[in-house]
Design a protein around this motif. Structure first.
Motif, PDB file in Angstrom:
ATOM      1  N   HIS A 162       3.008  26.880 -26.969  1.00 24.20           N
ATOM      2  CA  HIS A 162       3.143  25.477 -26.826  1.00 24.20           C
ATOM      3  C   HIS A 162       4.781  25.270 -26.707  1.00 24.20           C
ATOM      4  CE1 HIS A 162       3.854  25.963 -31.761  1.00 24.20           C
ATOM      5  NE2 HIS A 162       3.739  24.231 -30.320  1.00 24.20           N
ATOM      6  N   ARG A 203       0.780  18.754 -31.051  1.00 24.84           N
ATOM      7  CA  ARG A 203      -0.174  17.668 -30.859  1.00 24.84           C
ATOM      8  C   ARG A 203       0.234  17.174 -29.006  1.00 24.84           C
ATOM      9  NH1 ARG A 203       0.096  15.448 -35.741  1.00 24.84           N
ATOM     10  NH2 ARG A 203       1.692  14.201 -35.531  1.00 24.84           N
ATOM     11  N   TRP A 206       0.138  19.979 -26.361  1.00 27.00           N
ATOM     12  CA  TRP A 206      -1.329  19.336 -25.841  1.00 27.00           C
ATOM     13  C   TRP A 206      -2.096  19.118 -25.416  1.00 27.00           C
ATOM     14  CZ3 TRP A 206      -5.744  22.997 -26.338  1.00 27.00           C
ATOM     15  CH2 TRP A 206      -6.847  22.754 -25.946  1.00 27.00           C
ATOM     16  N   ARG A 210      -3.495  18.548 -21.966  1.00 26.12           N
ATOM     17  CA  ARG A 210      -4.562  17.587 -21.288  1.00 26.12           C
ATOM     18  C   ARG A 210      -4.789  16.484 -19.929  1.00 26.12           C
ATOM     19  NH1 ARG A 210      -9.052  15.415 -24.981  1.00 26.12           N
ATOM     20  NH2 ARG A 210      -8.305  16.838 -26.569  1.00 26.12           N
ATOM     21  N   PRO A 220      -9.492  19.866 -21.072  1.00 25.29           N
ATOM     22  CA  PRO A 220      -7.801  20.227 -21.600  1.00 25.29           C
ATOM     23  C   PRO A 220      -8.566  22.247 -21.855  1.00 25.29           C
ATOM     24  CG  PRO A 220      -9.439  19.360 -23.508  1.00 25.29           C
ATOM     25  CD  PRO A 220      -9.950  18.665 -22.205  1.00 25.29           C
ATOM     26  N   TRP A 221     -10.163  22.520 -22.339  1.00 22.29           N
ATOM     27  CA  TRP A 221     -10.126  23.828 -23.036  1.00 22.29           C
ATOM     28  C   TRP A 221     -10.176  24.516 -21.156  1.00 22.29           C
ATOM     29  CZ3 TRP A 221      -9.263  25.557 -27.229  1.00 22.29           C
ATOM     30  CH2 TRP A 221      -9.650  24.424 -28.157  1.00 22.29           C
ATOM     31  N   ASN A 225      -5.220  25.930 -18.810  1.00 20.34           N
ATOM     32  CA  ASN A 225      -3.897  25.036 -19.573  1.00 20.34           C
ATOM     33  C   ASN A 225      -2.985  26.177 -20.484  1.00 20.34           C
ATOM     34  OD1 ASN A 225      -3.460  24.782 -22.868  1.00 20.34           O
ATOM     35  ND2 ASN A 225      -5.419  22.695 -22.568  1.00 20.34           N
ATOM     36  N   CYS A 227      -0.998  26.028 -22.457  1.00 17.47           N
ATOM     37  CA  CYS A 227      -1.022  26.213 -23.968  1.00 17.47           C
ATOM     38  C   CYS A 227      -1.772  27.341 -24.329  1.00 17.47           C
ATOM     39  CB  CYS A 227      -1.183  24.852 -25.294  1.00 17.47           C
ATOM     40  SG  CYS A 227       0.423  23.792 -25.008  1.00 17.47           S
TER      41      CYS A 227
END
Length: 389
Positions: A162, A203, A206, A210, A220-221, A225, A227
């Motif tokens: 990340h 945080r 992510w 998002r 977000p999944w 993505n 990350c």
């Protein structure tokens, strides 16, 4: 544009550090040689060579060799950045890093090392994977898609994928402000900073993904993505090593990753400690300038870190390649290279004694101009007033 230090005439200029940059690219290879020696000889002392080099030899050489404040002439920068030699040196790091990691994982399971040997192995492999985050940092800022992809690959052994998202799109936007989890505050110890930056950066990364994916109509999944993509590389690597070596390798992988990640964060702690960009009436912060990063021109640690310590120019020009980064006279200067400050940062009283007076001098004794830890403001204000009496 802030004025950099005057440079020599470009007519006869050449990069005297051209081949010395191999110290950066070959660093994991040097550590790997120690692992080979330990494996073949059974002497675990070889596994402590790299930590000794990192924490004592490099700082000593920084002190002996002094600083290099020279800059490449602007007329030579385009050719310097286009020279593929420097990119080859950067990429050299990657196969050596993975070779070291895989061999280290095997040795952790089958080497019969004992506690002292395992500790040295963690410091060697985790130390290089921590330094690898700097290689990922250099690659991740570039425009070429393959370099940015390789940046995430480099982050896989340390399980810190990340960072690719948060550093480029979070830290560079919020650097030297109270909102940035990677900018340490005056009066904040490293041990208070560490959980704040680890959790805050996670945080932030992510949330950034998002928001980006929401703008494209995805949740977000989603597989896009970045990350999740980066973390998946770690899962694939660790799963492959567990399938090969068994579950016994997993504790080693996790501990070396934690050690490597904290190396990144202690460097983050050093880079912007107490520095603050001013906020205008409209709520916007001034543009990041050289005075918002601590710099160091100590020769040896810069050669091992792809000029990371010329951090001011990096924040002003993130895409500028490491070989072309410049020194700026107005940037606040560290008393040592990063390697010489790592152990100091772990001991808050020593760190505060060393760095707080430098923050004070940088801001002319005006505490309101610094990025201050909220709980430390009254104590620091009283101390600064007492020093003026």
């Amino acid at each position: 544009m802030p004025a950099a230090l005057a440079t020599p005439s470009p007519t006869r200029w050449r990069d005297t550090k051209r081949y010395a940059w191999l110290l950066s690219g070959a660093f994991p290879g040097l550590a790997w040689l120690n692992v080979w020696h330990a494996d073949r000889s059974g002497h675990v002392a070889w596994l402590w060579v790299m930590p000794v080099v990192m924490y004592t030899v490099i700082p000593l050489l920084d002190w002996l060799l002094g600083e290099d404040r020279s800059n490449p002439p602007e007329s030579q920068v385009a050719a310097l950045e286009a020279d593929r030699w420097y990119l080859a040196v950067l990429v050299l790091f990657v196969p050596l890093q993975f070779g070291l990691t895989v061999h280290g994982a095997w040795l952790a399971v089958h080497g019969g090392l004992g506690l002292l040997g395992l500790m040295g192995l963690v410091l060697t492999v985790g130390g290089i994977n921590g330094v690898a985050i700097n290689t990922a940092h250099e690659l991740g800022h570039k425009h070429a898609a393959w370099e940015r992809w390789l940046s995430r690959v480099v982050l896989a052994p340390v399980a810190y994928g990340h960072f690719f998202v948060e550093h480029n799109r979070g830290h560079h936007r919020r650097v030297a402000t109270p909102e940035d989890p990677a900018s340490a505050r005056l009066g904040e110890s490293f041990w208070a900073f560490l959980p704040r930056t680890v959790l805050g950066s996670l945080r932030s990364a992510w949330q950034l993904e998002r928001q980006r994916l929401a703008g494209r109509g995805h949740g977000p999944w989603h597989w896009r993505n970045e990350c999740l993509q980066a973390w998946a590389m770690t899962v694939v690597l660790y799963t492959g090593l567990v399938a090969w070596l068994g579950w016994a390798v997993l504790p080693f992988l996790l501990v070396q990753a934690a050690y490597g990640a904290q190396l990144l964060e202690v460097v983050n702690y050093i880079e912007h400690y107490g520095l603050l960009r001013r906020q205008g009436a409209d709520g916007r912060y001034e543009r990041c300038a050289p005075e918002h990063s601590w710099n160091s021109n100590h020769r040896m640690s810069n050669l091992f870190l792809y000029h990371l310590q010329r951090h001011s120019d990096h924040h002003a020009h993130p895409a500028r390649r490491y070989q072309a980064l410049r020194h700026f006279e107005q940037a606040p200067q560290l008393p040592s290279g990063y390697a010489g400050l790592l152990l100091v940062a772990y001991v808050p009283p020593l760190w505060f004694r060393l760095m707080d007076p430098r923050v004070k001098a940088h801001y002319g004794g005006e505490l309101g101009r610094a990025n201050v830890q909220p709980g430390a403001r009254e104590r620091l204000a009283a101390a600064w007033r007492a020093e003026r009496l």
